[in-house]
Design an enzyme around this catalytic site. Structure first.
Site, PDB file in Angstrom:
ATOM      1  N   ASP A 103      -3.356   2.590  -5.641  1.00  0.00           N
ATOM      2  CA  ASP A 103      -2.239   2.604  -4.687  1.00  0.00           C
ATOM      3  C   ASP A 103      -2.153   1.333  -3.839  1.00  0.00           C
ATOM      4  OD1 ASP A 103      -4.540   2.983  -3.220  1.00  0.00           O
ATOM      5  OD2 ASP A 103      -3.795   4.686  -2.061  1.00  0.00           O
ATOM      6  N   GLU A 104      -2.817   0.270  -4.253  1.00  0.00           N
ATOM      7  CA  GLU A 104      -2.899  -0.933  -3.421  1.00  0.00           C
ATOM      8  C   GLU A 104      -2.714  -2.176  -4.289  1.00  0.00           C
ATOM      9  OE1 GLU A 104      -6.022  -2.726  -0.091  1.00  0.00           O
ATOM     10  OE2 GLU A 104      -6.602  -1.064  -1.387  1.00  0.00           O
ATOM     11  N   ASP A 109       0.857  -1.190   0.000  1.00  0.00           N
ATOM     12  CA  ASP A 109       0.000   0.000   0.000  1.00  0.00           C
ATOM     13  C   ASP A 109       0.889   1.234   0.000  1.00  0.00           C
ATOM     14  OD1 ASP A 109      -2.017   1.853   0.231  1.00  0.00           O
ATOM     15  OD2 ASP A 109      -3.105   0.750   1.766  1.00  0.00           O
TER      16      ASP A 109
END
Length: 406
Positions: free
Chosen positions: A103-104, A9
């Site tokens: 973003d993960e 993350d």
């Protein structure tokens, strides 16, 4: 075989992107999101969070809590570009990668320990991402996706945690029930009404009690609290569409403003296509009226990434769609049916002039920002929330472009 699942993350991703663009934002309370009365916080730095600011909070409330914060409108194109940098590194190094969001990421390292130390390998990969992209990133590692995701949350900011097989329940037990994926605010309030605030109490409950109170979701929560999650890693595939929307601060029927918004969206999305070496074959326009009724129209076209083709198509769809003459709350443009490819000139076009013009415009945008060069008909109040105009240290005025392709 015991699974080994890693969850990456990117820490306060939008804020980190802005800080990479301008190091003077480091250590300051930075809030990224819409800056109008209806805007919401997309991301807040840890400095801003200390004032009580958090994502999904109305910007108006954030400014009351943190009046001295630096508020940035943000740029989805820039964030997508930096996300792609991270994605390419992880794709290169992980056998199976799932991109859960911008973003993960999840990765499957099952079986790697027969040849390498998976945890050591992941630590080195994390360092490579930070070294090559300048973006802070955290990870959690465990036998499943749920525990790895929770572990990443506990590792932040900018750290890593490994939960060994057999210790999943022990790791989760003391944590707030709110940290379990799928436990939202409403479900958390239900748990509080039952006197349950930590995971260990759910672990002690019979699964039948959970299903009686929460239905099917009760079993899922119970399993996750007990560290049980057999969900697979879904291999990452390139996205098949890009889109942009604008919700107006006040509902409007200003046709000039509406046309400007549609044109600005189509122009910026066309640039994103070219930057990603993509072509689109479907254009869609969406309109949401003040009564929240939403309508859309789409058209299939030959593959292209050219402004002078896509903008008129979007405008044509809007003119055909907007017939209620009511106040408009939101408009949006989407390009779908994407494929790899570069813009090809038409045999009847002005040979290389059009291609060279786009190359020059895009080079300026890549160097100085997405909206350094803009068409004259995309300048105005209707485009003021399109793109990155919020960085207080980057006030480059746009170069206005007016040529025959309007």
């Amino acid at each position: 075989m015991q699974r080994t699942i890693i969850h990456f993350d990117l820490d306060t991703f939008f804020v980190s992107c802005e800080r990479r663009l301008d190091s003077r934002l480091m250590g300051k309370p930075v809030i990224v999101g819409g800056t109008g009365d209806r805007g919401v916080v997309s991301a807040a730095s840890y400095e801003a969070r200390s004032y009580g600011v958090h994502s999904a909070m109305p910007i108006k409330a954030a400014k009351q809590l943190c009046p001295n914060g630096i508020y940035i409108r943000g740029n989805g194109g820039t964030y997508s570009k930096m996300s792609k940098e991270v994605t390419e590194i992880l794709q290169e190094e992980l056998p199976v990668l799932e991109k859960a969001s911008v973003d993960e990421f999840y990765g499957d390292l099952t079986g790697m320990d027969r040849f390498h130390n998976a945890y050591k390998y992941s630590k080195e990969l994390r360092q490579r991402v930070m070294r090559e992209t300048g973006l802070p990133i955290s990870f959690g590692m465990s036998p499943n996706k749920t525990v790895s995701k929770v572990a990443t949350g506990e590792a932040k900011p900018n750290n890593e945690i490994k939960v060994d097989p057999g210790y999943e329940k022990t790791f989760l037990a003391p944590l707030s029930i709110k940290k379990i994926p799928s436990v939202g605010q409403k479900t958390f309030i239900q748990f509080c009404n039952l006197g349950v605030r930590t995971v260990d109490l759910v672990q002690q409950m019979p699964v039948e009690m959970m299903t009686a109170v929460f239905g099917k979701n009760g079993r899922i929560i119970w399993e996750r609290c007990n560290g049980i999650d057999n969900s697979p890693i879904i291999a990452y595939h390139e996205r098949k569409s890009i889109s942009s929307e604008r919700t107006y601060g006040q509902d409007t029927t200003d046709i000039t403003k509406l046309h400007t918004t549609i044109s600005a969206m189509a122009e910026n999305l066309a640039f994103q296509l070219r930057r990603g070496n993509k072509l689109t074959s479907v254009v869609t326009v969406k309109v949401r009226y003040s009564d929240f009724q939403t309508y859309s129209k789409q058209i299939r076209i030959p593959y292209t990434a050219a402004d002078h083709i896509l903008i008129p198509k979007a405008m044509e769809l809007f003119k055909n769609l907007y017939n209620r003459r009511m106040l408009i709350r939101l408009v949006g443009v989407r390009f779908s049916g994407l494929t790899e490819g570069h813009y090809q000139i038409d045999l009847f076009e002005n040979t290389n002039k059009t291609v060279n013009l786009y190359k020059a415009m895009d080079a300026l945008r890549d160097k100085y920002g997405d909206h350094t060069v803009r068409r004259a008909n995309t300048i105005g109040d209707g485009s003021r929330t399109i793109g990155n105009q919020g960085n207080p240290f980057n006030g480059q005025p746009p170069i206005l472009l007016a040529h025959r392709h309007q």
